[in-house]
Motif scaffolding. Structure first.
Motif, PDB file in Angstrom:
ATOM      1  N   ASP A 137       0.807  -1.221   0.000  1.00  0.00           N
ATOM      2  CA  ASP A 137       0.000   0.000   0.000  1.00  0.00           C
ATOM      3  C   ASP A 137       0.843   1.275   0.000  1.00  0.00           C
ATOM      4  OD1 ASP A 137      -2.617   0.862  -0.217  1.00  0.00           O
ATOM      5  OD2 ASP A 137      -2.758   1.357   1.918  1.00  0.00           O
ATOM      6  N   GLY A 138       2.011   1.217  -0.661  1.00  0.00           N
ATOM      7  CA  GLY A 138       2.838   2.407  -0.803  1.00  0.00           C
ATOM      8  C   GLY A 138       3.451   2.924   0.478  1.00  0.00           C
ATOM      9  N   ARG A 139       3.584   2.054   1.502  1.00  0.00           N
ATOM     10  CA  ARG A 139       4.110   2.515   2.797  1.00  0.00           C
ATOM     11  C   ARG A 139       5.506   3.105   2.683  1.00  0.00           C
ATOM     12  NH1 ARG A 139       2.646  -2.900   6.054  1.00  0.00           N
ATOM     13  NH2 ARG A 139       0.379  -2.686   6.080  1.00  0.00           N
ATOM     14  N   ASP A 140       6.342   2.465   1.889  1.00  0.00           N
ATOM     15  CA  ASP A 140       7.718   2.936   1.747  1.00  0.00           C
ATOM     16  C   ASP A 140       8.084   2.874   0.265  1.00  0.00           C
ATOM     17  OD1 ASP A 140      10.414   3.432   1.747  1.00  0.00           O
ATOM     18  OD2 ASP A 140      10.894   2.065   3.383  1.00  0.00           O
ATOM     19  N   PRO A 141       8.115   4.022  -0.414  1.00  0.00           N
ATOM     20  CA  PRO A 141       8.369   4.022  -1.869  1.00  0.00           C
ATOM     21  C   PRO A 141       9.735   3.473  -2.252  1.00  0.00           C
ATOM     22  CG  PRO A 141       8.415   6.256  -0.973  1.00  0.00           C
ATOM     23  CD  PRO A 141       7.874   5.373   0.114  1.00  0.00           C
ATOM     24  N   ARG A 142      10.656   3.363  -1.281  1.00  0.00           N
ATOM     25  CA  ARG A 142      11.971   2.797  -1.606  1.00  0.00           C
ATOM     26  C   ARG A 142      11.853   1.349  -2.071  1.00  0.00           C
ATOM     27  NH1 ARG A 142      15.025   4.166   3.900  1.00  0.00           N
ATOM     28  NH2 ARG A 142      13.024   3.329   4.612  1.00  0.00           N
ATOM     29  N   GLY A 143      10.796   0.677  -1.658  1.00  0.00           N
ATOM     30  CA  GLY A 143      10.591  -0.713  -2.068  1.00  0.00           C
ATOM     31  C   GLY A 143      10.339  -0.848  -3.553  1.00  0.00           C
ATOM     32  N   LYS A 146      13.347  -1.801  -5.442  1.00  0.00           N
ATOM     33  CA  LYS A 146      13.882  -3.123  -5.111  1.00  0.00           C
ATOM     34  C   LYS A 146      12.991  -4.260  -5.614  1.00  0.00           C
ATOM     35  CE  LYS A 146      15.557  -1.236  -0.685  1.00  0.00           C
ATOM     36  NZ  LYS A 146      15.423  -1.346   0.789  1.00  0.00           N
ATOM     37  N   ALA A 147      11.793  -3.931  -6.055  1.00  0.00           N
ATOM     38  CA  ALA A 147      10.785  -4.949  -6.376  1.00  0.00           C
ATOM     39  C   ALA A 147      11.034  -5.622  -7.728  1.00  0.00           C
ATOM     40  CB  ALA A 147       9.394  -4.322  -6.371  1.00  0.00           C
ATOM     41  N   ASP A 148      10.567  -6.865  -7.824  1.00  0.00           N
ATOM     42  CA  ASP A 148      10.556  -7.561  -9.112  1.00  0.00           C
ATOM     43  C   ASP A 148       9.400  -7.056  -9.970  1.00  0.00           C
ATOM     44  OD1 ASP A 148      12.712  -9.301  -8.457  1.00  0.00           O
ATOM     45  OD2 ASP A 148      11.334 -10.528  -7.277  1.00  0.00           O
ATOM     46  N   VAL A 149       8.313  -6.702  -9.295  1.00  0.00           N
ATOM     47  CA  VAL A 149       7.137  -6.185  -9.999  1.00  0.00           C
ATOM     48  C   VAL A 149       6.409  -5.224  -9.060  1.00  0.00           C
ATOM     49  CG1 VAL A 149       5.702  -8.148  -9.289  1.00  0.00           C
ATOM     50  CG2 VAL A 149       5.033  -6.805 -11.264  1.00  0.00           C
ATOM     51  N   VAL A 150       5.827  -4.170  -9.656  1.00  0.00           N
ATOM     52  CA  VAL A 150       5.091  -3.172  -8.884  1.00  0.00           C
ATOM     53  C   VAL A 150       3.659  -3.115  -9.408  1.00  0.00           C
ATOM     54  CG1 VAL A 150       4.933  -0.747  -8.208  1.00  0.00           C
ATOM     55  CG2 VAL A 150       7.182  -1.822  -8.494  1.00  0.00           C
ATOM     56  N   LEU A 151       2.695  -3.321  -8.519  1.00  0.00           N
ATOM     57  CA  LEU A 151       1.281  -3.249  -8.888  1.00  0.00           C
ATOM     58  C   LEU A 151       0.747  -1.873  -8.511  1.00  0.00           C
ATOM     59  CD1 LEU A 151       0.082  -6.715  -7.505  1.00  0.00           C
ATOM     60  CD2 LEU A 151       1.040  -6.179  -9.751  1.00  0.00           C
ATOM     61  N   THR A 152      -0.043  -1.298  -9.390  1.00  0.00           N
ATOM     62  CA  THR A 152      -0.620   0.008  -9.083  1.00  0.00           C
ATOM     63  C   THR A 152      -2.060   0.058  -9.574  1.00  0.00           C
ATOM     64  OG1 THR A 152      -0.230   2.389  -9.219  1.00  0.00           O
ATOM     65  CG2 THR A 152       0.186   1.126 -11.228  1.00  0.00           C
ATOM     66  N   GLY A 153      -2.887   0.777  -8.829  1.00  0.00           N
ATOM     67  CA  GLY A 153      -4.302   0.881  -9.172  1.00  0.00           C
ATOM     68  C   GLY A 153      -5.039   1.569  -8.041  1.00  0.00           C
ATOM     69  N   VAL A 154      -6.299   1.843  -8.255  1.00  0.00           N
ATOM     70  CA  VAL A 154      -7.103   2.497  -7.222  1.00  0.00           C
ATOM     71  C   VAL A 154      -7.412   1.508  -6.105  1.00  0.00           C
ATOM     72  CG1 VAL A 154      -8.110   4.068  -8.918  1.00  0.00           C
ATOM     73  CG2 VAL A 154      -9.317   1.948  -8.329  1.00  0.00           C
ATOM     74  N   SER A 155      -7.978   2.014  -5.042  1.00  0.00           N
ATOM     75  CA  SER A 155      -8.327   1.181  -3.889  1.00  0.00           C
ATOM     76  C   SER A 155      -9.343   0.107  -4.269  1.00  0.00           C
ATOM     77  CB  SER A 155      -8.920   2.076  -2.792  1.00  0.00           C
ATOM     78  OG  SER A 155      -9.430   1.289  -1.739  1.00  0.00           O
ATOM     79  N   ARG A 156      -9.127  -1.112  -3.733  1.00  0.00           N
ATOM     80  CA  ARG A 156     -10.001  -2.275  -3.921  1.00  0.00           C
ATOM     81  C   ARG A 156      -9.852  -2.923  -5.294  1.00  0.00           C
ATOM     82  NH1 ARG A 156     -10.026  -3.124   0.964  1.00  0.00           N
ATOM     83  NH2 ARG A 156     -11.455  -4.856   0.571  1.00  0.00           N
ATOM     84  N   THR A 157      -8.647  -2.879  -5.835  1.00  0.00           N
ATOM     85  CA  THR A 157      -8.380  -3.618  -7.081  1.00  0.00           C
ATOM     86  C   THR A 157      -7.504  -4.852  -6.798  1.00  0.00           C
ATOM     87  OG1 THR A 157      -6.618  -2.003  -7.524  1.00  0.00           O
ATOM     88  CG2 THR A 157      -8.683  -1.731  -8.729  1.00  0.00           C
ATOM     89  N   PRO A 177      -1.033   2.511  -4.233  1.00  0.00           N
ATOM     90  CA  PRO A 177      -2.411   2.955  -4.467  1.00  0.00           C
ATOM     91  C   PRO A 177      -2.433   4.280  -5.231  1.00  0.00           C
ATOM     92  CG  PRO A 177      -1.768   3.452  -2.211  1.00  0.00           C
ATOM     93  CD  PRO A 177      -0.615   2.701  -2.827  1.00  0.00           C
ATOM     94  N   LEU A 178      -3.406   4.431  -6.086  1.00  0.00           N
ATOM     95  CA  LEU A 178      -3.534   5.663  -6.862  1.00  0.00           C
ATOM     96  C   LEU A 178      -4.737   6.457  -6.359  1.00  0.00           C
ATOM     97  CD1 LEU A 178      -2.792   4.375 -10.482  1.00  0.00           C
ATOM     98  CD2 LEU A 178      -1.220   5.460  -8.860  1.00  0.00           C
ATOM     99  N   VAL A 179      -4.459   7.676  -5.935  1.00  0.00           N
ATOM    100  CA  VAL A 179      -5.499   8.575  -5.418  1.00  0.00           C
ATOM    101  C   VAL A 179      -5.301   9.927  -6.089  1.00  0.00           C
ATOM    102  CG1 VAL A 179      -6.526   9.614  -3.359  1.00  0.00           C
ATOM    103  CG2 VAL A 179      -5.389   7.380  -3.195  1.00  0.00           C
ATOM    104  N   PRO A 180      -6.344  10.513  -6.687  1.00  0.00           N
ATOM    105  CA  PRO A 180      -6.189  11.778  -7.424  1.00  0.00           C
ATOM    106  C   PRO A 180      -5.542  12.893  -6.607  1.00  0.00           C
ATOM    107  CG  PRO A 180      -8.326  10.820  -7.876  1.00  0.00           C
ATOM    108  CD  PRO A 180      -7.708   9.979  -6.800  1.00  0.00           C
ATOM    109  N   GLU A 181      -5.814  12.935  -5.306  1.00  0.00           N
ATOM    110  CA  GLU A 181      -5.306  14.033  -4.478  1.00  0.00           C
ATOM    111  C   GLU A 181      -3.855  13.831  -4.017  1.00  0.00           C
ATOM    112  OE1 GLU A 181      -9.604  13.848  -4.537  1.00  0.00           O
ATOM    113  OE2 GLU A 181      -8.131  12.346  -3.880  1.00  0.00           O
ATOM    114  N   VAL A 182      -3.299  12.670  -4.302  1.00  0.00           N
ATOM    115  CA  VAL A 182      -1.947  12.362  -3.828  1.00  0.00           C
ATOM    116  C   VAL A 182      -1.043  12.067  -5.024  1.00  0.00           C
ATOM    117  CG1 VAL A 182      -0.539  10.832  -2.399  1.00  0.00           C
ATOM    118  CG2 VAL A 182      -2.880  11.398  -1.687  1.00  0.00           C
ATOM    119  N   ASP A 183       0.049  12.806  -5.126  1.00  0.00           N
ATOM    120  CA  ASP A 183       0.995  12.554  -6.219  1.00  0.00           C
ATOM    121  C   ASP A 183       1.631  11.174  -6.055  1.00  0.00           C
ATOM    122  OD1 ASP A 183       0.580  15.029  -7.359  1.00  0.00           O
ATOM    123  OD2 ASP A 183       2.201  15.991  -6.225  1.00  0.00           O
ATOM    124  N   PRO A 184       1.746  10.411  -7.126  1.00  0.00           N
ATOM    125  CA  PRO A 184       2.388   9.099  -7.038  1.00  0.00           C
ATOM    126  C   PRO A 184       3.871   9.270  -6.712  1.00  0.00           C
ATOM    127  CG  PRO A 184       2.047   9.681  -9.319  1.00  0.00           C
ATOM    128  CD  PRO A 184       1.347  10.735  -8.508  1.00  0.00           C
TER     129      PRO A 184
END
Length: 273
Positions: A137-143, A146-157, A177-184
């Protein structure tokens, strides 16, 4: 007074790491007085010269040898040399392997290191699961980096369950997570687009999922979180962002988590070939 008896030396040989053999030796020693013997592990014994060196040491120290060597020529040579020098030697694996061979009516592989390979697979899985929890859930963007794959989408996907499912396939997965009010996070644009998987869903399906979620939390279904206007706003935002990223996008609307996870896994595998 009697002079204290010297500790018995037990040489533990293996053509792999030797952890199994040493654990068995220590399990047997636990039935005797503590400190009466010590083990000396000799891993990766796959040549005759190492056998000669250990046999020489065992002879000089009045030691004994336990082993889990499966390479036939090395095992045979060790048995012959130990017998020639009257050194007690015990083959840990052969009795059980022979029994299994008779019962299963199959020939053993006689390959070294197979157990260690299984251990490595297990630890990679554990590491991947811990990674998915840490970078959920985007807790630490440094991950992301390091990731093999990154999943992104709105809440509840299904980002979190997908991350955990893929972790059991030994993939390190971060999700954002993607939220309009929060920059990725900027890291999302710094990794190769091949590592990013976007998750999309129909407004109707997302409305149904979010409404049920609100009910489960004891909240009113009319909350902004589940309105079609808010949902469409979020989906439009996520679609625009995924287009900018140039990543693969998977529709999860009518797919079970297992089906989506297998599809993602196949995508990742195809890009690594």
């Amino acid at each position: 007074m009697h002079a204290p008896k010297e500790k018995q030396l037990i040489y533990v040989l293996s053509d792999s790491v030797g952890e199994t053999a040493e654990l068995l030796a220590k399990a047997a020693l636990s039935q005797f007085d503590e400190g009466c013997a010590i083990t000396r592990r000799v891993p990766y014994v796959d040549d005759l010269q190492t056998v000669d060196e250990v046999v020489k040491q065992a002879k000089e120290t009045d030691g004994m040898i336990l082993f889990t060597i499966v390479l036939p020529e090395v095992k045979q040579y060790l048995m012959e040399q130990a017998a020639d020098q009257a050194i007690p030697v015990y083959d840990i694996l052969s009795p059980l392997v022979t029994m299994l061979e008779d019962k299963l009516e199959a020939k053993p592989r006689n390959e070294s290191g197979l157990m260690h390979m299984l251990d490595e697979e297990y630890f990679r899985k554990v590491e991947a699961i811990e990674f998915a929890v840490k970078y959920d859930d985007g807790r630490d963007p440094r991950g992301i980096l390091k990731a093999d794959v990154v999943l992104t989408g709105v809440s509840r996907t299904s980002k979190t369950p997908l991350s955990q499912y893929l972790a059991h396939k030994r993939l390190k997965v971060a999700n954002v997570p993607l939220v309009p009010e929060v920059d990725p996070p900027k890291e999302l644009f710094e990794i190769p687009k091949e590592k990013v998987i976007g998750l999309k869903i129909t407004p109707e399906k997302l409305n149904s999922i979010r409404t049920e979620r609100l009910k489960a939390l004891g909240l009113k279904a009319e909350a902004n979180y589940a309105t079609f206007q808010r949902i469409q706003e979020e989906l439009d935002y996520s679609a625009d962002l995924m287009e900018k990223l140039g990543c693969d996008v998977i529709d999860v609307s009518e797919r079970a988590v297992e089906e989506t996870a297998n599809l993602i896994y196949q995508l990742v595998q195809s890009k690594q070939m």
